[in-house]
Design a protein around this motif. Sequence first.
Motif, PDB file in Angstrom:
ATOM      1  N   THR A 158       0.828  -1.211   0.000  1.00  0.00           N
ATOM      2  CA  THR A 158       0.000   0.000   0.000  1.00  0.00           C
ATOM      3  C   THR A 158       0.859   1.256   0.000  1.00  0.00           C
ATOM      4  O   THR A 158       0.618   2.190  -0.775  1.00  0.00           O
ATOM      5  CB  THR A 158      -0.933   0.009   1.223  1.00  0.00           C
ATOM      6  OG1 THR A 158      -1.782  -1.137   1.172  1.00  0.00           O
ATOM      7  CG2 THR A 158      -1.785   1.273   1.239  1.00  0.00           C
ATOM      8  N   ARG A 162       1.235   4.018  -3.013  1.00  0.00           N
ATOM      9  CA  ARG A 162       0.898   5.416  -2.735  1.00  0.00           C
ATOM     10  C   ARG A 162       2.061   6.327  -3.109  1.00  0.00           C
ATOM     11  O   ARG A 162       1.873   7.399  -3.672  1.00  0.00           O
ATOM     12  CB  ARG A 162       0.532   5.586  -1.263  1.00  0.00           C
ATOM     13  CG  ARG A 162       0.109   7.011  -0.922  1.00  0.00           C
ATOM     14  CD  ARG A 162      -0.181   7.170   0.562  1.00  0.00           C
ATOM     15  NE  ARG A 162      -1.249   6.289   0.990  1.00  0.00           N
ATOM     16  CZ  ARG A 162      -1.109   5.308   1.878  1.00  0.00           C
ATOM     17  NH1 ARG A 162       0.079   5.102   2.434  1.00  0.00           N
ATOM     18  NH2 ARG A 162      -2.127   4.553   2.219  1.00  0.00           N
ATOM     19  N   HIS A 167      -2.487   8.666  -5.250  1.00  0.00           N
ATOM     20  CA  HIS A 167      -3.790   8.133  -4.847  1.00  0.00           C
ATOM     21  C   HIS A 167      -4.472   7.453  -6.020  1.00  0.00           C
ATOM     22  O   HIS A 167      -4.265   7.800  -7.174  1.00  0.00           O
ATOM     23  CB  HIS A 167      -4.671   9.258  -4.298  1.00  0.00           C
ATOM     24  CG  HIS A 167      -4.137   9.832  -3.014  1.00  0.00           C
ATOM     25  ND1 HIS A 167      -4.571  11.031  -2.507  1.00  0.00           N
ATOM     26  CD2 HIS A 167      -3.206   9.366  -2.135  1.00  0.00           C
ATOM     27  CE1 HIS A 167      -3.926  11.289  -1.375  1.00  0.00           C
ATOM     28  NE2 HIS A 167      -3.098  10.283  -1.135  1.00  0.00           N
ATOM     29  N   THR A 203      -8.908   9.003  -4.804  1.00  0.00           N
ATOM     30  CA  THR A 203      -9.134   8.653  -3.405  1.00  0.00           C
ATOM     31  C   THR A 203      -7.934   7.915  -2.848  1.00  0.00           C
ATOM     32  O   THR A 203      -7.276   7.145  -3.565  1.00  0.00           O
ATOM     33  CB  THR A 203     -10.396   7.789  -3.241  1.00  0.00           C
ATOM     34  OG1 THR A 203     -10.520   7.386  -1.873  1.00  0.00           O
ATOM     35  CG2 THR A 203     -10.340   6.542  -4.113  1.00  0.00           C
ATOM     36  N   GLU A 204      -7.641   8.146  -1.592  1.00  0.00           N
ATOM     37  CA  GLU A 204      -6.510   7.477  -0.957  1.00  0.00           C
ATOM     38  C   GLU A 204      -6.853   6.044  -0.612  1.00  0.00           C
ATOM     39  O   GLU A 204      -6.005   5.155  -0.699  1.00  0.00           O
ATOM     40  CB  GLU A 204      -6.104   8.232   0.314  1.00  0.00           C
ATOM     41  CG  GLU A 204      -4.917   7.617   1.040  1.00  0.00           C
ATOM     42  CD  GLU A 204      -4.493   8.443   2.241  1.00  0.00           C
ATOM     43  OE1 GLU A 204      -3.639   7.960   3.010  1.00  0.00           O
ATOM     44  OE2 GLU A 204      -5.014   9.562   2.418  1.00  0.00           O
ATOM     45  N   ASP A 205      -8.091   5.788  -0.251  1.00  0.00           N
ATOM     46  CA  ASP A 205      -8.486   4.448   0.170  1.00  0.00           C
ATOM     47  C   ASP A 205      -9.812   4.063  -0.498  1.00  0.00           C
ATOM     48  O   ASP A 205     -10.886   4.323   0.050  1.00  0.00           O
ATOM     49  CB  ASP A 205      -8.628   4.378   1.683  1.00  0.00           C
ATOM     50  CG  ASP A 205      -8.848   2.959   2.196  1.00  0.00           C
ATOM     51  OD1 ASP A 205      -8.975   2.041   1.354  1.00  0.00           O
ATOM     52  OD2 ASP A 205      -8.889   2.763   3.415  1.00  0.00           O
ATOM     53  N   ARG A 207     -11.298   1.284  -0.782  1.00  0.00           N
ATOM     54  CA  ARG A 207     -12.107   0.321  -0.022  1.00  0.00           C
ATOM     55  C   ARG A 207     -13.001   1.017   0.996  1.00  0.00           C
ATOM     56  O   ARG A 207     -14.040   0.481   1.381  1.00  0.00           O
ATOM     57  CB  ARG A 207     -11.191  -0.681   0.683  1.00  0.00           C
ATOM     58  CG  ARG A 207     -10.487  -1.646  -0.259  1.00  0.00           C
ATOM     59  CD  ARG A 207      -9.510  -2.517   0.458  1.00  0.00           C
ATOM     60  NE  ARG A 207      -8.439  -1.737   1.071  1.00  0.00           N
ATOM     61  CZ  ARG A 207      -7.426  -2.267   1.746  1.00  0.00           C
ATOM     62  NH1 ARG A 207      -7.362  -3.578   1.911  1.00  0.00           N
ATOM     63  NH2 ARG A 207      -6.489  -1.502   2.257  1.00  0.00           N
ATOM     64  N   GLU A 208     -12.605   2.210   1.407  1.00  0.00           N
ATOM     65  CA  GLU A 208     -13.417   2.953   2.361  1.00  0.00           C
ATOM     66  C   GLU A 208     -14.385   3.898   1.658  1.00  0.00           C
ATOM     67  O   GLU A 208     -15.562   3.981   2.020  1.00  0.00           O
ATOM     68  CB  GLU A 208     -12.509   3.750   3.300  1.00  0.00           C
ATOM     69  CG  GLU A 208     -13.277   4.581   4.319  1.00  0.00           C
ATOM     70  CD  GLU A 208     -12.356   5.345   5.249  1.00  0.00           C
ATOM     71  OE1 GLU A 208     -12.828   6.315   5.878  1.00  0.00           O
ATOM     72  OE2 GLU A 208     -11.176   4.980   5.349  1.00  0.00           O
TER      73      GLU A 208
END
Length: 268
Positions: A158, A162, A167, A203-205, A207-208
């Motif tokens: 990850t 990054r 992102h 987006t950074e994440d 999955r969220e």
Amino acid sequence: LISQMGLSRSFQISNVFFDLTVTENIRLASQSRLGHPTSLFIRKRDQEHLRLKTDHILESTRLAPDRNKPARHLSHGDRRRLEIAMTLALDPKLLLLDEPTSAMDPSSAFQVRASIRQLRRDSRAIIVCTHNLKEAEMLADRIAIIRGGRLVAVGTATSLKREYLGHRQMELRLARPLDGATRLLPEGTRLIAAGDDWLRYETEDPRETNPLILRALGQAGIDVVTLPKILDEKVARLHLDALGVKLTKLTQEQADYIGVPVDGPYKP
């Protein structure tokens, strides 16, 4: 001497005794750990220990059904699993695996990776040398990238993605015009571009944030057609350069991994 220090290793080319059975190969390695690898005279107590240990390794590496099969009759993937089993018989604190799935068919590679995942549950360190980036991401807690004999990056999958990719970019296509849908993007996302029925965001994440976006669109009665990840050629080039890949054209596997068309030329 190396094994007595708690270090065990496997090589890219299988290094097993082809005329011995699977059980005999593992037992021989276990005897080596006891200090008498070729002795025919072993104390009864040690014989029972070797039997139990060999049975345990056969089960944990899923080689039990082939316990009585000569090593020469094993598939390439099963020979690699046998080699890993033999290294385990040495009770290593540090296990080195060199290209453990090299030249394997997908089914055999899956079985070997499953065995390696099982080993991660034990109290030992494992170092896997591989050119397969997807495999490294699947197996490793931390990844070290070496280029030209020098360590150029270390981190989790990850953190490395990054650092070198930035992102994640996602492209959302809807079943009808946006009609103000951009206001539904949650905190932590950045709108990059938009059209009549699509929008691209960063987006950074994922999955969220992606479940939040889909939930908000569903509650607003807006149907989603697709939500693929986006990786443009510039980012793909940066990623491949960072990993030391010098290509003029991507292979299908590399293209699938980074999410770009196979016919897209890569020019470092």
